[in-house]
Design a protein around this motif. Structure first.
Motif, PDB file in Angstrom:
ATOM      1  N   ALA A   1     133.061 -32.525 150.077  1.00 24.58           N
ATOM      2  CA  ALA A   1     132.721 -32.688 148.666  1.00 24.58           C
ATOM      3  C   ALA A   1     133.424 -31.644 147.807  1.00 24.58           C
ATOM      4  O   ALA A   1     133.837 -31.930 146.672  1.00 24.58           O
ATOM      5  N   CYS A   2     133.591 -30.453 148.357  1.00 21.42           N
ATOM      6  CA  CYS A   2     134.262 -29.378 147.632  1.00 21.42           C
ATOM      7  C   CYS A   2     135.729 -29.733 147.380  1.00 21.42           C
ATOM      8  O   CYS A   2     136.239 -29.537 146.272  1.00 21.42           O
ATOM      9  N   LEU A   3     136.405 -30.262 148.391  1.00 20.08           N
ATOM     10  CA  LEU A   3     137.814 -30.642 148.227  1.00 20.08           C
ATOM     11  C   LEU A   3     137.949 -31.796 147.234  1.00 20.08           C
ATOM     12  O   LEU A   3     138.888 -31.817 146.426  1.00 20.08           O
ATOM     13  N   SER A   4     137.033 -32.744 147.275  1.00 25.45           N
ATOM     14  CA  SER A   4     137.058 -33.853 146.313  1.00 25.45           C
ATOM     15  C   SER A   4     136.833 -33.343 144.896  1.00 25.45           C
ATOM     16  O   SER A   4     137.518 -33.764 143.946  1.00 25.45           O
ATOM     17  N   TYR A   5     135.884 -32.437 144.757  1.00 24.22           N
ATOM     18  CA  TYR A   5     135.578 -31.814 143.465  1.00 24.22           C
ATOM     19  C   TYR A   5     136.825 -31.125 142.908  1.00 24.22           C
ATOM     20  O   TYR A   5     137.200 -31.294 141.739  1.00 24.22           O
ATOM     21  N   MET A   6     137.502 -30.361 143.764  1.00 24.90           N
ATOM     22  CA  MET A   6     138.718 -29.664 143.371  1.00 24.90           C
ATOM     23  C   MET A   6     139.797 -30.639 142.904  1.00 24.90           C
ATOM     24  O   MET A   6     140.458 -30.417 141.882  1.00 24.90           O
ATOM     25  N   PHE A   7     139.984 -31.720 143.648  1.00 24.33           N
ATOM     26  CA  PHE A   7     141.021 -32.699 143.317  1.00 24.33           C
ATOM     27  C   PHE A   7     140.803 -33.259 141.911  1.00 24.33           C
ATOM     28  O   PHE A   7     141.730 -33.289 141.090  1.00 24.33           O
TER      29      PHE A   7
ATOM     30  N   THR B   1     148.423 -30.675 147.503  1.00 23.73           N
ATOM     31  CA  THR B   1     147.933 -29.299 147.341  1.00 23.73           C
ATOM     32  C   THR B   1     146.558 -29.128 147.976  1.00 23.73           C
ATOM     33  O   THR B   1     146.311 -28.161 148.704  1.00 23.73           O
ATOM     34  N   VAL B   2     145.671 -30.071 147.714  1.00 26.05           N
ATOM     35  CA  VAL B   2     144.313 -29.995 148.270  1.00 26.05           C
ATOM     36  C   VAL B   2     144.336 -30.194 149.785  1.00 26.05           C
ATOM     37  O   VAL B   2     143.613 -29.523 150.527  1.00 26.05           O
ATOM     38  N   SER B   3     145.199 -31.092 150.268  1.00 23.23           N
ATOM     39  CA  SER B   3     145.229 -31.396 151.708  1.00 23.23           C
ATOM     40  C   SER B   3     145.681 -30.200 152.540  1.00 23.23           C
ATOM     41  O   SER B   3     145.287 -30.075 153.702  1.00 23.23           O
ATOM     42  N   PHE B   4     146.492 -29.314 151.953  1.00 20.85           N
ATOM     43  CA  PHE B   4     146.948 -28.137 152.702  1.00 20.85           C
ATOM     44  C   PHE B   4     145.797 -27.188 153.042  1.00 20.85           C
ATOM     45  O   PHE B   4     145.924 -26.357 153.949  1.00 20.85           O
ATOM     46  N   LEU B   5     144.687 -27.292 152.336  1.00 18.33           N
ATOM     47  CA  LEU B   5     143.529 -26.458 152.671  1.00 18.33           C
ATOM     48  C   LEU B   5     142.957 -26.813 154.034  1.00 18.33           C
ATOM     49  O   LEU B   5     142.287 -25.997 154.664  1.00 18.33           O
ATOM     50  N   ASN B   6     143.238 -28.038 154.497  1.00 15.55           N
ATOM     51  CA  ASN B   6     142.787 -28.430 155.831  1.00 15.55           C
ATOM     52  C   ASN B   6     143.528 -27.691 156.941  1.00 15.55           C
ATOM     53  O   ASN B   6     143.136 -27.778 158.109  1.00 15.55           O
TER      54      ASN B   6
ATOM     55  N   SER C   1     133.783 -14.820 154.945  1.00 17.29           N
ATOM     56  CA  SER C   1     132.935 -15.173 153.809  1.00 17.29           C
ATOM     57  C   SER C   1     133.217 -16.597 153.347  1.00 17.29           C
ATOM     58  O   SER C   1     134.357 -17.073 153.364  1.00 17.29           O
ATOM     59  N   LEU C   2     132.175 -17.285 152.941  1.00 18.19           N
ATOM     60  CA  LEU C   2     132.295 -18.652 152.425  1.00 18.19           C
ATOM     61  C   LEU C   2     131.835 -18.732 150.968  1.00 18.19           C
ATOM     62  O   LEU C   2     131.540 -19.819 150.463  1.00 18.19           O
ATOM     63  N   VAL C   3     131.818 -17.588 150.287  1.00 12.14           N
ATOM     64  CA  VAL C   3     131.398 -17.524 148.891  1.00 12.14           C
ATOM     65  C   VAL C   3     132.627 -17.672 147.997  1.00 12.14           C
ATOM     66  O   VAL C   3     133.545 -16.844 148.022  1.00 12.14           O
ATOM     67  N   ILE C   4     132.675 -18.749 147.200  1.00  5.45           N
ATOM     68  CA  ILE C   4     133.789 -18.992 146.283  1.00  5.45           C
ATOM     69  C   ILE C   4     133.523 -18.226 144.999  1.00  5.45           C
ATOM     70  O   ILE C   4     132.555 -18.496 144.293  1.00  5.45           O
ATOM     71  N   GLN C   5     134.394 -17.265 144.693  1.00  6.46           N
ATOM     72  CA  GLN C   5     134.217 -16.442 143.496  1.00  6.46           C
ATOM     73  C   GLN C   5     134.767 -17.165 142.271  1.00  6.46           C
ATOM     74  O   GLN C   5     135.750 -16.772 141.662  1.00  6.46           O
ATOM     75  N   SER C   6     134.114 -18.246 141.915  1.00  3.70           N
ATOM     76  CA  SER C   6     134.492 -19.040 140.753  1.00  3.70           C
ATOM     77  C   SER C   6     133.300 -19.889 140.344  1.00  3.70           C
ATOM     78  O   SER C   6     132.218 -19.783 140.954  1.00  3.70           O
ATOM     79  N   PHE C   7     133.490 -20.729 139.322  1.00  2.00           N
ATOM     80  CA  PHE C   7     132.397 -21.579 138.843  1.00  2.00           C
ATOM     81  C   PHE C   7     132.494 -22.993 139.388  1.00  2.00           C
ATOM     82  O   PHE C   7     131.658 -23.838 139.088  1.00  2.00           O
ATOM     83  N   TYR C   8     133.541 -23.269 140.174  1.00  2.00           N
ATOM     84  CA  TYR C   8     133.693 -24.567 140.840  1.00  2.00           C
ATOM     85  C   TYR C   8     134.543 -24.351 142.081  1.00  2.00           C
ATOM     86  O   TYR C   8     134.881 -23.216 142.420  1.00  2.00           O
ATOM     87  N   CYS C   9     134.883 -25.420 142.779  1.00  2.00           N
ATOM     88  CA  CYS C   9     135.699 -25.290 143.981  1.00  2.00           C
ATOM     89  C   CYS C   9     137.153 -25.052 143.586  1.00  2.00           C
ATOM     90  O   CYS C   9     137.989 -25.975 143.614  1.00  2.00           O
ATOM     91  N   ASP C  10     137.442 -23.836 143.209  1.00  2.00           N
ATOM     92  CA  ASP C  10     138.762 -23.458 142.701  1.00  2.00           C
ATOM     93  C   ASP C  10     139.715 -23.209 143.858  1.00  2.00           C
ATOM     94  O   ASP C  10     139.340 -22.625 144.881  1.00  2.00           O
ATOM     95  N   HIS C  11     140.965 -23.635 143.690  1.00  2.00           N
ATOM     96  CA  HIS C  11     141.949 -23.581 144.770  1.00  2.00           C
ATOM     97  C   HIS C  11     142.241 -22.146 145.220  1.00  2.00           C
ATOM     98  O   HIS C  11     142.153 -21.828 146.411  1.00  2.00           O
ATOM     99  N   GLY C  12     142.573 -21.265 144.255  1.00  2.00           N
ATOM    100  CA  GLY C  12     142.921 -19.883 144.610  1.00  2.00           C
ATOM    101  C   GLY C  12     141.814 -19.140 145.326  1.00  2.00           C
ATOM    102  O   GLY C  12     142.027 -18.600 146.429  1.00  2.00           O
ATOM    103  N   PRO C  13     140.607 -19.076 144.761  1.00  2.00           N
ATOM    104  CA  PRO C  13     139.516 -18.383 145.450  1.00  2.00           C
ATOM    105  C   PRO C  13     139.172 -18.968 146.813  1.00  2.00           C
ATOM    106  O   PRO C  13     138.662 -18.246 147.672  1.00  2.00           O
ATOM    107  N   ILE C  14     139.462 -20.259 147.053  1.00  2.00           N
ATOM    108  CA  ILE C  14     139.156 -20.846 148.360  1.00  2.00           C
ATOM    109  C   ILE C  14     140.205 -20.450 149.398  1.00  2.00           C
ATOM    110  O   ILE C  14     139.868 -19.971 150.484  1.00  2.00           O
ATOM    111  N   TYR C  15     141.496 -20.636 149.091  1.00  2.00           N
ATOM    112  CA  TYR C  15     142.491 -20.328 150.132  1.00  2.00           C
ATOM    113  C   TYR C  15     142.548 -18.834 150.433  1.00  2.00           C
ATOM    114  O   TYR C  15     142.961 -18.423 151.524  1.00  2.00           O
TER     115      TYR C  15
END
Length: 325
Positions: A104-110, A167-172, A179-193
């Motif tokens: 759901a996070c990757l879909s949200y990001m897309f 771009t999103v698929s490369f996160l796979n 840590s699994l805490v995303i330092q943002s207000f949504y599933c942001d690409h930079g804070p996740i990778y």
């Protein structure tokens, strides 16, 4: 607190995929709920304004022109972009549902990423329309047709959707073992990778490519078109023609400023200096949410054709009401 998020699944004997992420959001800000209520009102105005603009363009046949096909596309992407971001953001923080499943996070990001890309390149398409109208006025109707604009916009939808999907698929390819805490207000690409514990080269490269595609290249192309427009206007002897041409560009230039200035400012601040996470989140949320709210206001109040179309639609509705009575 994050025990659910730390449970992971190993696949392909290499990559570690977490079950859930945790969206961090703001830290230590009192009365932050009022900010989310403000975003709720922004979203309501965005929906009303863009729905109104879409309805007017659809209902008034005189607006079925290349210029307003582009405006229609901008209003549609503004509406979809805000809808992709704000309702989920409000659900996450107002109701404290910060855990989000990996898929759901990757879909949200897309969906959050694709619409700013389309907004950016729609502004480029608008610049192209103004460039042809001012620099090649006699050939405008043969070059800029409804079919050519629809083809351009369709190409943008397909190419940009593919780019964001890659771009999103490369996160796979990343493993998340810390840590699994995303330092943002949504599933942001930079804070996740940046949370990954293996090689992030591909995601880092795609982040730079996306930044170039969304901001740098569109700004360069828009700048070049306005250089050409300025040169063409400098060769025009009639002051009235210059003023008329500049007037047609005013709304577009305001849209460019509203969209790109906050985006450029936020990214320059992040790249060149330390910026507090709370400040970055406020800048990012306003950059994502305020331009879609302002765009229909700019086009409703600044464009004479739109004002006349609204008046015509109002008179038609009054006439229809009088007939039915």
């Amino acid at each position: 607190m994050y025990s659910e998020g730390k449970s992971a699944t190993i696949f392909n004997s290499t990559f570690v995929r977490p079950a859930k992420f945790y969206i961090g959001g703001f830290s230590n800000i009192p009365h932050v709920r009022y900010y989310y209520v403000f975003l709720c009102f922004v979203y309501i105005l965005t929906v009303l304004g863009n729905s109104f603009l879409l309805s007017v363009i659809y209902l008034v046949r005189t607006l079925h022109t290349p210029k307003y096909i582009i405006v229609f596309n901008l209003a549609f992407t503004d509406l979809c972009g805000s809808t992709a971001l704000i309702p989920k953001l409000l659900d996450t923080f107002l109701f404290d549902r910060r855990h989000i499943a990996y898929e759901a996070c990757l879909s949200y990001m897309f969906f959050v990423f694709i619409f700013p890309c389309l907004q950016s390149w729609t502004l480029v398409t608008m610049a192209y329309d103004r460039f042809i109208a001012i620099c090649f006025p006699l050939r405008y109707h043969s070059i800029v047709t409804n079919k050519s604009i629809v083809a351009m916009l369709l190409f943008l939808w397909i190419s940009l959707t593919s780019l964001v999907a890659i771009t999103v698929s490369f996160l796979n390819r990343l493993s998340f073992c810390g840590s699994l805490v995303i330092q943002s207000f949504y599933c942001d690409h930079g804070p996740i990778y940046q949370l990954a514990c293996n090689d992030i080269f591909y995601s880092y490269t795609m982040a730079n490519v996306l930044l170039t595609i969304i901001i740098c290249l569109p700004l360069v192309l828009i700048f070049l078109t306005y250089v050409c427009i300025s040169v063409a206007l400098s060769k025009t002897t009639s002051v009235d023609q210059r003023l008329k041409a500049l007037k047609t560009c005013t709304s577009h230039l305001i849209l460019i400023a509203v969209f790109f200035l906050p985006l450029v400012g936020t990214n320059v601040a992040v790249l060149t200096s330390f910026i507090h996470p709370n400040t970055r989140i406020i800048n990012s949320t306003l950059t994502h949410t305020v331009p879609p709210m302002l765009n229909p206001i700019i086009y409703s109040l600044k464009t004479e054709e739109m004002i006349h179309a609204v008046k015509r639609l109002w008179k038609r509705n009054k006439l229809n009401s009088a007939v039915t009575k």
